[in-house]
Design a protein around this motif. Structure first.
Motif, PDB file in Angstrom:
ATOM      1  N   TYR A 184       0.730  -1.292  -0.104  1.00 16.21           N
ATOM      2  CA  TYR A 184      -0.101   0.066   0.055  1.00 16.21           C
ATOM      3  C   TYR A 184       0.906   1.380   0.095  1.00 16.21           C
ATOM      4  CZ  TYR A 184       1.267   0.652   4.993  1.00 16.21           C
ATOM      5  OH  TYR A 184       1.642   1.152   6.026  1.00 16.21           O
ATOM      6  N   THR A 185       0.120   2.279  -0.300  1.00 17.07           N
ATOM      7  CA  THR A 185       0.822   3.721  -0.200  1.00 17.07           C
ATOM      8  C   THR A 185      -0.150   4.568   0.654  1.00 17.07           C
ATOM      9  OG1 THR A 185      -0.618   4.567  -2.013  1.00 17.07           O
ATOM     10  CG2 THR A 185       1.391   3.589  -2.578  1.00 17.07           C
ATOM     11  N   ILE A 186       0.277   5.740   1.076  1.00 13.06           N
ATOM     12  CA  ILE A 186      -0.221   6.678   1.947  1.00 13.06           C
ATOM     13  C   ILE A 186      -1.619   7.071   1.301  1.00 13.06           C
ATOM     14  CG2 ILE A 186      -0.367   8.822   2.806  1.00 13.06           C
ATOM     15  CD1 ILE A 186       2.739   8.735   3.120  1.00 13.06           C
ATOM     16  N   ALA A 187      -1.667   7.081  -0.140  1.00 15.07           N
ATOM     17  CA  ALA A 187      -2.813   7.492  -0.792  1.00 15.07           C
ATOM     18  C   ALA A 187      -3.835   6.363  -0.493  1.00 15.07           C
ATOM     19  CB  ALA A 187      -2.604   7.840  -2.173  1.00 15.07           C
ATOM     20  N   ASP A 188      -3.543   5.231  -0.714  1.00 15.16           N
ATOM     21  CA  ASP A 188      -4.277   3.861  -0.562  1.00 15.16           C
ATOM     22  C   ASP A 188      -4.845   3.791   0.733  1.00 15.16           C
ATOM     23  OD1 ASP A 188      -3.776   2.838  -3.034  1.00 15.16           O
ATOM     24  OD2 ASP A 188      -1.862   2.099  -2.171  1.00 15.16           O
ATOM     25  N   LEU A 189      -4.101   4.475   1.847  1.00 16.38           N
ATOM     26  CA  LEU A 189      -5.004   4.268   3.362  1.00 16.38           C
ATOM     27  C   LEU A 189      -5.820   5.445   3.358  1.00 16.38           C
ATOM     28  CD1 LEU A 189      -1.617   4.344   5.458  1.00 16.38           C
ATOM     29  CD2 LEU A 189      -3.043   2.430   5.080  1.00 16.38           C
ATOM     30  N   LEU A 245     -10.099   4.869   4.104  1.00 14.30           N
ATOM     31  CA  LEU A 245     -10.534   5.544   5.167  1.00 14.30           C
ATOM     32  C   LEU A 245     -11.836   6.286   4.487  1.00 14.30           C
ATOM     33  CD1 LEU A 245     -10.765   6.255   8.086  1.00 14.30           C
ATOM     34  CD2 LEU A 245      -9.434   8.475   7.417  1.00 14.30           C
ATOM     35  N   LYS A 246     -11.871   6.695   3.361  1.00 21.02           N
ATOM     36  CA  LYS A 246     -12.996   7.258   2.570  1.00 21.02           C
ATOM     37  C   LYS A 246     -14.084   6.315   2.403  1.00 21.02           C
ATOM     38  CE  LYS A 246     -11.609  10.293  -0.616  1.00 21.02           C
ATOM     39  NZ  LYS A 246     -10.984  10.724  -1.869  1.00 21.02           N
ATOM     40  N   ALA A 247     -13.679   5.059   1.844  1.00 22.65           N
ATOM     41  CA  ALA A 247     -14.365   4.085   1.737  1.00 22.65           C
ATOM     42  C   ALA A 247     -15.152   3.695   2.925  1.00 22.65           C
ATOM     43  CB  ALA A 247     -13.665   2.854   0.889  1.00 22.65           C
ATOM     44  N   TYR A 248     -14.499   3.872   4.027  1.00 26.44           N
ATOM     45  CA  TYR A 248     -14.979   3.153   5.244  1.00 26.44           C
ATOM     46  C   TYR A 248     -15.866   4.220   6.179  1.00 26.44           C
ATOM     47  CZ  TYR A 248     -15.506   1.759  10.240  1.00 26.44           C
ATOM     48  OH  TYR A 248     -15.928   1.228  11.236  1.00 26.44           O
ATOM     49  N   ALA A 249     -15.246   5.587   6.044  1.00 27.15           N
ATOM     50  CA  ALA A 249     -15.950   6.488   6.764  1.00 27.15           C
ATOM     51  C   ALA A 249     -16.603   7.638   5.804  1.00 27.15           C
ATOM     52  CB  ALA A 249     -15.062   6.935   8.022  1.00 27.15           C
ATOM     53  N   GLY A 250     -16.613   7.785   4.663  1.00 22.97           N
ATOM     54  CA  GLY A 250     -16.864   8.875   4.028  1.00 22.97           C
ATOM     55  C   GLY A 250     -15.703   9.476   3.221  1.00 22.97           C
ATOM     56  N   ALA A 251     -16.103  10.196   2.165  1.00 24.49           N
ATOM     57  CA  ALA A 251     -14.976  11.144   1.451  1.00 24.49           C
ATOM     58  C   ALA A 251     -14.617  12.360   2.576  1.00 24.49           C
ATOM     59  CB  ALA A 251     -15.227  11.379   0.073  1.00 24.49           C
ATOM     60  N   GLU A 252     -15.662  12.778   2.948  1.00 28.47           N
ATOM     61  CA  GLU A 252     -15.409  14.189   3.898  1.00 28.47           C
ATOM     62  C   GLU A 252     -14.684  13.788   4.959  1.00 28.47           C
ATOM     63  OE1 GLU A 252     -17.822  17.730   5.955  1.00 28.47           O
ATOM     64  OE2 GLU A 252     -18.990  16.183   5.000  1.00 28.47           O
ATOM     65  N   PHE A 253     -14.937  12.720   5.712  1.00 27.54           N
ATOM     66  CA  PHE A 253     -14.167  12.439   6.979  1.00 27.54           C
ATOM     67  C   PHE A 253     -12.838  12.109   6.531  1.00 27.54           C
ATOM     68  CE2 PHE A 253     -12.727   9.449  10.117  1.00 27.54           C
ATOM     69  CZ  PHE A 253     -13.112   9.960  11.165  1.00 27.54           C
ATOM     70  N   GLY A 254     -12.608  11.186   5.411  1.00 30.89           N
ATOM     71  CA  GLY A 254     -11.198  10.608   5.254  1.00 30.89           C
ATOM     72  C   GLY A 254     -10.340  11.679   4.865  1.00 30.89           C
ATOM     73  N   ASP A 255     -10.809  12.721   3.950  1.00 32.06           N
ATOM     74  CA  ASP A 255     -10.103  13.788   3.445  1.00 32.06           C
ATOM     75  C   ASP A 255      -9.594  14.754   4.659  1.00 32.06           C
ATOM     76  OD1 ASP A 255      -9.769  12.873   0.917  1.00 32.06           O
ATOM     77  OD2 ASP A 255     -11.566  14.007   0.080  1.00 32.06           O
ATOM     78  N   ASN A 267      -5.777  15.482   5.248  1.00 34.88           N
ATOM     79  CA  ASN A 267      -5.504  16.875   5.054  1.00 34.88           C
ATOM     80  C   ASN A 267      -4.853  17.519   6.164  1.00 34.88           C
ATOM     81  OD1 ASN A 267      -5.778  16.171   2.227  1.00 34.88           O
ATOM     82  ND2 ASN A 267      -7.874  17.089   2.359  1.00 34.88           N
ATOM     83  N   ASN A 268      -5.533  17.459   7.263  1.00 30.05           N
ATOM     84  CA  ASN A 268      -5.190  18.177   8.566  1.00 30.05           C
ATOM     85  C   ASN A 268      -4.265  17.504   9.493  1.00 30.05           C
ATOM     86  OD1 ASN A 268      -7.096  20.339   8.312  1.00 30.05           O
ATOM     87  ND2 ASN A 268      -8.763  18.758   8.749  1.00 30.05           N
ATOM     88  N   TYR A 269      -4.166  16.185   9.563  1.00 34.47           N
ATOM     89  CA  TYR A 269      -3.321  15.557  10.663  1.00 34.47           C
ATOM     90  C   TYR A 269      -2.209  14.622   9.975  1.00 34.47           C
ATOM     91  CZ  TYR A 269      -7.496  17.066  12.932  1.00 34.47           C
ATOM     92  OH  TYR A 269      -8.777  17.746  13.483  1.00 34.47           O
ATOM     93  N   ILE A 270      -2.377  14.411   8.731  1.00 36.55           N
ATOM     94  CA  ILE A 270      -1.186  13.423   8.013  1.00 36.55           C
ATOM     95  C   ILE A 270      -0.547  14.374   6.934  1.00 36.55           C
ATOM     96  CG2 ILE A 270      -0.669  11.386   6.831  1.00 36.55           C
ATOM     97  CD1 ILE A 270      -2.147  11.092   9.584  1.00 36.55           C
TER      98      ILE A 270
END
Length: 598
Positions: free
Chosen positions: A441-446, A450-460, A464-467
């Motif tokens: 995997y890559t960071i983009a994959d992680l 997360l977007k697939a699991y919790a939604g695009a807004e949450f994952g992004d 974007n804020n913490y990674i």
């Protein structure tokens, strides 16, 4: 005519057979074969013979590794090799060249090179090797030369244990027979540490696979039995996170434990085994030792099979850099004590209180203004057991990706739980998508997962804020959801320095009053606000007479000269984390789901 046809058929069979034989001879694969013995263990020496077969004509190279799986820095293992003697397959002595400090070149060989050498080994941890009359503790990169041209061929090794010391062999290598083991290629061979000692062995089965613990220690069998019960509980709680164990090669996973005074404390993950070493015995250190067990076993999912693309293939000739260590090491660090809490080996109150140190280290560090978690991960080759003699400023610029990632794991878990989701299920999705399929995997994959699991807004938002940036999540609000209180006592002053016997012992913190005033490591403080101090002075008592933002005179000595400077004291920004006793029904249910057994 019939006779002619039979004759031609016969000739064709003979020729075809000869051609097939010739083709087989041309495509014969090579192999790397080793024997290792320990006659001079009292002086930390091992005698090793390496036989490299199937080499192509021309110059052949053999070498020692410069790095070790699970570590990211350079380790010059060749420095402990001597008495190197090289012959061909017929016993003819071959001359070697040394193109660099860690490799040898040989010409005029006959396709086989036999190398005899002595290894000095006296550092028993997860990276190096140690040979003495208590054990032969072997990390393969620190022990065995290899021929790079044979990296995809079979590796065979015969260990010669000291029978007089009742030594036994524990390893993830495939047993061939007797004391001979094998690996399919260089990557697996180098990833297979081996403990040879008079160790105790405990095992239990989980879903048709065996978990072994080979423990070299000076304690009793009863102490080991009690400890192994804790290990079992830990393993089962980690299995519950993912819903299953990985499929171990050869159906077994082995802990290689050395809890002895001559070891060096460490833990190192491998594909089907892990090294756990400590100077603490089970009698006085079991509760601390189990933390390393928890961390390393979680790695059999996260990093060994949920594996970043940046670490594949592992490079034995250079440092290995990865921007994913905040996840691979950091999220694993989050789960180590969490697992022990769920297993009932740490109380919930102690777990919550125990978050304080790491929390303050991460979120009060000036390092976040220099690097984000990805860039902190890039620093691994400089900090992961790497050694240098020049002074460094890491106290101001670096946050361990173990600690940083652990706090990010905590933040993500609590943030997901606020959405009626949880980190366990996200990790399971990552496992099924990348780990179980062994797709790197890559960071983009992680982020995408997360977007697939919790939604695009949450994952992004999280990435974007913490990674990709170094923002701090709203922990006060997140902690409240599980009945935990986060406080700062900013009415207390702080200097921004560490003091021992009047001397500042580390670089002053960037942005602190001490830093702004120009104080630095090595300065000897003589007076603060007119109060003389000596080696026994209590700095907290002196600070108790002043307030944040108050300016005081500081008299100090630097390079033998006395100086005076004005210092404006900071507010103490450290956090206190505590468990609320009076929980709402919602907070209690949330805490049970977070910290309760799965």
């Amino acid at each position: 005519m019939r006779s002619l046809i039979l004759l031609l058929s016969f000739l064709c069979l003979v020729n075809c057979k000869e051609d097939k034989t010739s083709e087989t001879e041309l495509t014969t694969t090579g192999s790397s074969n080793y024997t290792i013995s320990f006659e001079n263990a009292a002086h930390h020496e091992a005698e090793i013979t390496a036989t490299f077969k199937g080499l192509k004509t021309g110059e052949a190279e053999f070498r020692m590794s410069r790095s070790s799986p699970g570590r990211y820095a350079i380790h010059e293992f060749a420095k402990n090799v001597y008495n190197v003697k090289v012959t061909d397959g017929k016993g003819n002595v071959l001359e070697t060249t040394r193109p660099d400090p860690y490799s040898w070149g040989v010409n005029n060989h006959d396709g086989t090179i036999i190398v005899n050498y002595t290894l000095y080994a006296n550092h028993g941890d997860g990276t190096y090797a140690q040979v003495d009359e208590t054990h032969a503790h072997l990390n393969m990169p620190a022990t065995f030369m290899y021929a790079p041209s044979l990296e995809n061929d079979t590796f065979n090794i015969e260990f010669k244990p000291r029978k007089d010391l009742n030594w036994k062999i524990a390893t993830q290598l495939k047993l061939v027979e007797g004391n001979t083991y094998s690996a399919d290629n260089l990557q697996y061979f180098m990833d297979s540490p081996t403990e040879i000692s008079d160790h105790m062995l405990r095992s239990f089965e989980v879903d048709g696979q065996k978990i072994n613990f080979a423990l070299h220690h000076n304690g009793t069998a009863a102490e080991f039995d009690d400890y192994f019960e804790k290990v079992k509980k830990t393993i089962l709680q980690q299995k519950a996170v993912f819903g299953e164990l990985p499929t171990f090669d050869y159906g077994e996973y082995t802990f290689l434990g050395c809890y002895i005074p001559n070891a060096t404390g460490d833990g190192m993950e491998h594909r089907n085994s892990t090294i756990v070493t400590s100077t603490r015995s089970l009698a006085d250190g079991a509760d601390r030792n189990i933390g390393t067990v928890s961390h390393e076993f979680f790695h059999c999912w996260n990093v060994e099979r949920i594996r970043p693309q940046s670490l594949e293939p592992f490079n034995f000739e250079a440092a290995n850099m990865s921007g994913e260590l905040w996840f691979a090491e950091g999220f694993t660090s989050y789960y180590d004590d969490l697992t022990l809490t769920r297993a009932g080996l740490i109380t919930r109150e102690d777990y919550i209180k125990g978050l304080t140190g790491t929390f303050n280290y991460v979120w009060n560090s000036p390092g976040r203004q220099f690097f984000n978690p990805i860039e902190m991960s890039y620093q691994a080759p400089f900090v992961d057991a790497a050694r240098s003699v020049d002074d460094i400023n890491r106290g101001n610029t670096f946050i361990s990706y173990y600690s940083y990632g652990s706090m990010l794991g905590l933040a993500l878990d609590l943030s997901l739980r606020a959405e009626n989701l949880n980190l366990d299920d996200y990790m399971t999705l990552v496992w099924k998508t990348y780990g179980k399929t062994e797709t790197y995997y890559t960071i983009a994959d992680l982020q995408q997962t997360l977007k697939a699991y919790a939604g695009a807004e949450f994952g992004d938002a999280f990435f974007n804020n913490y990674i990709y940036k170094s923002g701090m999540p709203d922990f006060e609000t997140l902690f409240e959801t599980v009945g935990v209180q986060l406080k700062q006592n900013i009415e207390q002053p702080a200097f921004g320095l560490r003091l021992k016997n009047q001397v500042i012992t580390s670089n002053t913190m960037v942005g602190s009053g001490a830093y702004t005033a120009g104080l630095e490591k090595g300065d000897k403080l003589l007076k603060i606000d007119g109060v003389e101090i000596n080696e026994t002075s209590d700095l907290n008592k002196i600070l108790g007479t002043v307030k944040p933002n108050q300016t005081v005179n500081v008299v100090y000595e630097r390079f033998g000269k006395q100086r005076t400077v004005k210092l404006t004291l900071d507010a103490d920004t450290s956090y206190a984390i505590s468990s609320l006793n009076d929980l709402s029904e919602v907070a209690k249910a949330n805490r049970d789901a977070w910290l309760g057994a799965k």
